[in-house]
Motif scaffolding. Structure first.
Motif, PDB file in Angstrom:
ATOM      1  N   ASP A 125      -4.330  -5.902   5.215  1.00 21.82           N
ATOM      2  CA  ASP A 125      -4.673  -6.071   3.811  1.00 21.82           C
ATOM      3  C   ASP A 125      -4.919  -4.748   3.084  1.00 21.82           C
ATOM      4  N   TRP A 147      -1.685  -1.178   1.514  1.00 24.48           N
ATOM      5  CA  TRP A 147      -1.286  -0.633   0.215  1.00 24.48           C
ATOM      6  C   TRP A 147      -1.877   0.747  -0.039  1.00 24.48           C
ATOM      7  N   SER A 188      -1.916  -6.226  -7.821  1.00 27.83           N
ATOM      8  CA  SER A 188      -1.560  -6.936  -6.592  1.00 27.83           C
ATOM      9  C   SER A 188      -0.398  -6.218  -5.934  1.00 27.83           C
ATOM     10  N   LYS A 226       2.646  -6.341  -2.447  1.00 28.80           N
ATOM     11  CA  LYS A 226       3.308  -6.971  -1.306  1.00 28.80           C
ATOM     12  C   LYS A 226       4.276  -5.946  -0.729  1.00 28.80           C
ATOM     13  N   LEU A 243      -4.213 -11.746 -10.245  1.00 27.49           N
ATOM     14  CA  LEU A 243      -3.323 -12.351  -9.261  1.00 27.49           C
ATOM     15  C   LEU A 243      -2.934 -13.741  -9.753  1.00 27.49           C
ATOM     16  N   ARG A 247       4.568 -16.072  -2.633  1.00 27.70           N
ATOM     17  CA  ARG A 247       3.294 -16.430  -2.000  1.00 27.70           C
ATOM     18  C   ARG A 247       2.691 -15.269  -1.209  1.00 27.70           C
ATOM     19  N   GLN A 248       3.436 -14.203  -1.020  1.00 28.83           N
ATOM     20  CA  GLN A 248       2.985 -13.086  -0.196  1.00 28.83           C
ATOM     21  C   GLN A 248       2.222 -12.024  -0.983  1.00 28.83           C
ATOM     22  N   TRP A 249       2.111 -12.194  -2.289  1.00 29.82           N
ATOM     23  CA  TRP A 249       1.357 -11.221  -3.078  1.00 29.82           C
ATOM     24  C   TRP A 249      -0.132 -11.303  -2.752  1.00 29.82           C
ATOM     25  N   LYS A 250      -0.774 -10.124  -2.710  1.00 30.52           N
ATOM     26  CA  LYS A 250      -2.211 -10.039  -2.435  1.00 30.52           C
ATOM     27  C   LYS A 250      -2.842  -9.099  -3.432  1.00 30.52           C
ATOM     28  N   LEU A 251      -4.093  -9.357  -3.765  1.00 25.72           N
ATOM     29  CA  LEU A 251      -4.852  -8.462  -4.623  1.00 25.72           C
ATOM     30  C   LEU A 251      -5.216  -7.207  -3.841  1.00 25.72           C
ATOM     31  N   CYS A 252      -5.108  -6.069  -4.472  1.00 23.27           N
ATOM     32  CA  CYS A 252      -5.485  -4.810  -3.807  1.00 23.27           C
ATOM     33  C   CYS A 252      -6.996  -4.786  -3.591  1.00 23.27           C
ATOM     34  N   LYS A 253      -7.387  -4.701  -2.325  1.00 20.49           N
ATOM     35  CA  LYS A 253      -8.791  -4.626  -1.978  1.00 20.49           C
ATOM     36  C   LYS A 253      -8.997  -3.439  -1.054  1.00 20.49           C
TER      37      LYS A 253
END
Length: 307
Positions: free
Chosen positions: A240, A243, A261, A263, A280, A299-305
């Protein structure tokens, strides 16, 4: 406008003396090339090879596809398939998922190249108004001649079309405040994201060109220092926080805290990082609004954390 590298497509070993001016250019004789793994040989034809103010431009033809190669890296910046299918199996396809999550309005493509992304977007969303920005006039001329770009400049049956701007998309003189529903950024030089895009102010300027709730989608390339496994392939960083290894996404996250976000495309599609500004999206709704071929990809996008 860069795919890293050909992977399932052939990598062409092109060594040419590029012309400064090829107004009376004749077709260059057929040459041969080798597959990346050198297991088989494929023929290709060089249709044009010319040096412009900004690029070393080579367009090559194979039995299946036509490719635009740029600069000294000879990386592929555009592809057009001859089977009538505009899917590329690479990051260009991802850009076509943008229309359902932005307001009604035009999309700008910064780094138009030969129009690969524009071609698929207009096929899937034929009423879309696109504005493609490309700094290199000769590249645009060659793309019209050899890559069918001029066809995209004609209205579709639904009224959508591509309007081409030959200019510097990042120039502050561009009076486009609040104009775009979405901006696609695909700007590369010598195989790397433009240096200007490693600065927060330029992203804030680009965001000012968006309508309310507009979004920017960015091709951020890969990880320059990625480790290589024993089989010679990159050892993927897919956690996760992966990025954070990409400098362009880090700058975006600094410019838009909590509003980016990310991916990464799979090995078969070039291992490119992509970034998206704004909240997101609801991934389930988004998945239902795109073509089936893109439904799982969004569906593979994620928020940058950071943790």
């Amino acid at each position: 406008m860069f795919v890293n590298p050909f992977l399932k497509k052939p990598r062409f070993s092109v060594s040419l003396c590029l012309k400064q001016n090829d107004s009376d250019e004749k077709q260059i004789q057929q040459e041969s090339s080798k597959e990346v793994d050198e297991e088989e040989e494929e023929k290709y034809w060089v249709l044009t090879a010319v040096r412009s103010r900004y690029n070393e431009i080579v367009i090559i033809d194979t039995l299946a596809s036509r490719y635009l190669l740029l600069d000294s890296t000879k990386n592929v910046h555009s592809v057009i398939n001859k089977n009538g299918r505009n899917w590329t199996g690479s990051y260009w396809d991802e850009f076509a998922s943008l229309p359902p999550i932005i307001p009604n309005g035009p999309i700008a493509i910064y780094g138009l190249g030969g129009g690969t992304a524009a071609r698929l977007i207009l096929e899937l969303w034929p009423s879309m108004q696109l504005e493609g920005w490309e700094i290199d006039e000769i590249l645009i001329e060659k793309s019209r001649d050899y890559l069918g770009l001029s066809e995209l400049e004609k209205p579709t049956s639904k009224g959508g079309r591509l309007c081409v701007h030959v200019d510097d998309a990042l120039s502050p003189s561009q009076d486009v405040s609040g104009r775009y529903a979405g901006i696609i950024v695909d700007l590369f030089s010598d195989g790397k994201v433009l240096d200007q895009l490693q600065q927060v102010p330029i992203w804030l300027d680009l965001a000012s060109r968006l309508m309310p709730n507009g979004r920017i989608m960015v091709n951020c390339a890969g990880i320059e220092t990625e480790q290589v496994a024993a089989n010679g392939k990159p050892r993927l960083e897919l956690g996760d926080s992966a990025w954070m290894l990409n400098s362009t996404i880090k700058i975006l996250a600094e410019a838009f805290p909590g509003q980016v976000s990310w991916k990464r495309t799979p090995d078969s599609q070039g291992l490119n990082f992509l970034a998206l500004t704004g909240d997101l999206p609801d991934l389930s709704d988004w998945s239902n609004e795109v073509p089936v071929r893109l439904s799982e990809a969004v569906r593979q996008w994620k928020l940058c954390k950071t943790s």
